[in-house]
Design an enzyme around this catalytic site. Structure first.
Site, PDB file in Angstrom:
ATOM      1  N   ASN A  42      48.437  46.119  37.380  1.00 44.36           N
ATOM      2  CA  ASN A  42      47.356  45.970  36.409  1.00 44.36           C
ATOM      3  C   ASN A  42      48.018  45.907  35.032  1.00 44.36           C
ATOM      4  O   ASN A  42      48.405  46.929  34.473  1.00 44.36           O
ATOM      5  CB  ASN A  42      46.419  47.173  36.521  1.00 44.36           C
ATOM      6  N   ARG A  91      45.444  42.609  39.314  1.00 46.37           N
ATOM      7  CA  ARG A  91      44.096  42.663  38.750  1.00 46.37           C
ATOM      8  C   ARG A  91      43.993  41.597  37.658  1.00 46.37           C
ATOM      9  O   ARG A  91      44.810  41.559  36.741  1.00 46.37           O
ATOM     10  CB  ARG A  91      43.840  44.031  38.133  1.00 46.37           C
ATOM     11  N   HIS A 143      34.081  44.947  36.506  1.00 42.70           N
ATOM     12  CA  HIS A 143      34.250  46.123  37.378  1.00 42.70           C
ATOM     13  C   HIS A 143      33.928  45.771  38.830  1.00 42.70           C
ATOM     14  O   HIS A 143      33.553  46.642  39.616  1.00 42.70           O
ATOM     15  CB  HIS A 143      33.298  47.289  36.988  1.00 42.70           C
ATOM     16  N   ARG A 182      31.917  50.931  23.236  1.00 45.71           N
ATOM     17  CA  ARG A 182      31.124  49.698  23.209  1.00 45.71           C
ATOM     18  C   ARG A 182      29.630  50.026  23.173  1.00 45.71           C
ATOM     19  O   ARG A 182      29.183  50.959  23.847  1.00 45.71           O
ATOM     20  CB  ARG A 182      31.414  48.844  24.443  1.00 45.71           C
ATOM     21  N   GLU A 220      39.918  51.483  42.793  1.00 54.39           N
ATOM     22  CA  GLU A 220      40.104  50.052  42.559  1.00 54.39           C
ATOM     23  C   GLU A 220      41.451  49.571  43.101  1.00 54.39           C
ATOM     24  O   GLU A 220      41.555  48.442  43.580  1.00 54.39           O
ATOM     25  CB  GLU A 220      39.965  49.754  41.062  1.00 54.39           C
TER      26      GLU A 220
END
Ligand code: ADP
Length: 397
Positions: free
Chosen positions: A9, A90, A179, A240, A383
């Site tokens: 990642n 990823r 996601h 955010r 993940e």
């Protein structure tokens, strides 16, 4: 034949990796390099010899991956002895092009490069990780696993924004969602925990980490999700804003003379919990709230109210609901958020058992009574395992 996948990642100044057994999820080793390109970087490796940490200058992602390979050799497990099956990357944005993981080749790299305008911070870093891994592991198959892919099953009425059709037809302006590996993993695990086939269950997944997103998953397929063209839309997040009136940017430009870049930065990096309280870490917000801080109290209420609105909306989308699942840092750990988001919904079949909700556990578990119509579940996301599984499915097909 080995079932181990090296999951990578790559971020703009970081590179995380884990060596995962795709069949069992067991992590043989993991690590990260951070502050790549800065005057002093940090490299951490957790392997057979425990955890080692070094600080040194890490000029490029290639240096970071070389450092990781050296750490494997000196602190174990030896990569040569592990016989890795593949490298899984990823990749944040796969646009409308990728609805499944795909083998890395020059065409894939060109297509992911074309998608850079949709993810200007993430896709270039992910591509750098791919290029470096191809150079350092030239004999291993490489696979790209996209954050957006799981949500490519959204129907047109869910992914279409009501804007001039040329925007979508010519410029790809639509909901993509993110996601996806987490929503996919957690919704499958939910079915497993309920002892049912994923194709039989309807689930609402609430991924509440630094970034937060909700999804409605019908029979194993995502049919609605809260993040949109970018990961800014939807739930309240660490920094955010999530949903705001789309007229706010124009208002700020006219009335405050702010530039579009300033507004974009403020909505992405200085809003959410950070904007409301000064803190983006949820534990800090909880601490402030417990000490009577009014702003933190309001931030908590805004955060949970937004989750509640999405649960109601997605229940209506799914029509019948088998489970609501909480996952990621806040979802897995904050009993207060889970209770405040779902309390009072017994008429919808959603009930939380207080003792189960507040019991300390790191296991996947049910926090609703056994006989409640809708199961409320807490499921740790994974993940890396999902990326490893999807990677192996590509190289073995
Ligand atoms: P990322 O999206 O970066 O993977 P995580 O899933 O690790 O993030 O979630 C990070 C968030 O989880 C942070 O806001 C952190 O404060 C929050 N968190 C972690 N542990 C707890 C806890 N025990 N209680 C409340 N929030 C927590």
């Amino acid at each position: 034949m080995s079932d181990h996948v090296l999951v990578i990642n790559a971020g703009s100044s970081s590179l995380k990796y884990s060596l995962v057994d795709a069949l069992t999820g067991e992590v043989a080793a993991s690590g990260l390099a951070e502050r790549i390109g800065e005057s002093q970087g940090r490299q951490v490796h957790r392997g057979t010899g425990g955890e080692t940490e070094t600080t040194r200058k890490i000029p490029t992602h290639e240096d970071a991956l070389r450092g990781a390979i050296e750490a494997f050799e000196s602190h174990g497990p030896s990569l040569a002895d592990t016989a890795i099956a593949a490298v899984g990357h990823r990749v944040v944005h796969g646009g409308s092009r990728f609805s499944a993981p795909a083998p890395v080749d020059d065409d894939l790299i060109a297509e992911v490069t074309d998608l850079v305008p949709l993810a200007p911070l993430h896709n270039p870093a992910n591509l750098e990780g791919i290029r470096v891994a191809r150079r350092l592991f030239p004999d291993l198959p490489q696979v790209a696993v996209f954050d957006t892919a799981f949500h490519q099953s959204l129907p047109p009425h869910a992914y279409t924004y009501a804007v001039p059709s040329a925007w979508s037809e010519e410029h790809g302006i639509r909901r993509y969602g993110f996601h996806g590996t987490s929503h996919s993993f957690v919704s499958q695990e939910a079915a497993r925990l309920l002892g049912r086939d994923p194709a039989e269950v309807n689930v609402i997944v609430l991924h509440l980490g630094n970034g937060c997103s909700a999804s409605a998953v019908r029979a194993g397929r995502s049919v609605e999700t809260s993040m949109g063209l970018t990961p800014l839309e939807g739930l309240v997040m660490g920094t955010r804003s999530g949903d705001v009136d789309p007229a706010i940017p124009a208002y700020l430009m006219r009335e405050l003379d702010m530039s579009m870049d300033d507004i974009d930065r403020a909505l992405n990096s200085a809003s959410g919990l950070k904007g409301l309280t000064g803190e983006n870490d949820f534990r800090e917000v909880l601490r402030l709230r417990a000490s009577g801080d009014a702003r933190a109290g309001l931030a908590f209420d805004v955060y949970c109210h937004r989750i509640r609105k999405y649960v109601g909306a997605y229940y209506a989308v799914l029509e019948t609901l088998d489970a609501v699942v909480f996952t990621a840092g806040v979802g897995e750990h904050s009993a207060e958020v889970r209770a405040a988001s779902l309390n009072g919904l017994q008429r919808l079949g959603i009930i939380i058992d207080d003792d189960r909700n507040t019991a300390q556990s790191t296991q996947a578990r049910r926090i609703s009574p056994d006989d409640s119509e809708v199961a409320v579940l807490v499921i740790p996301t994974n993940e890396e395992w999902q990326i490893a599984r999807e990677t192996l499915s590509v190289v073995r097909r």
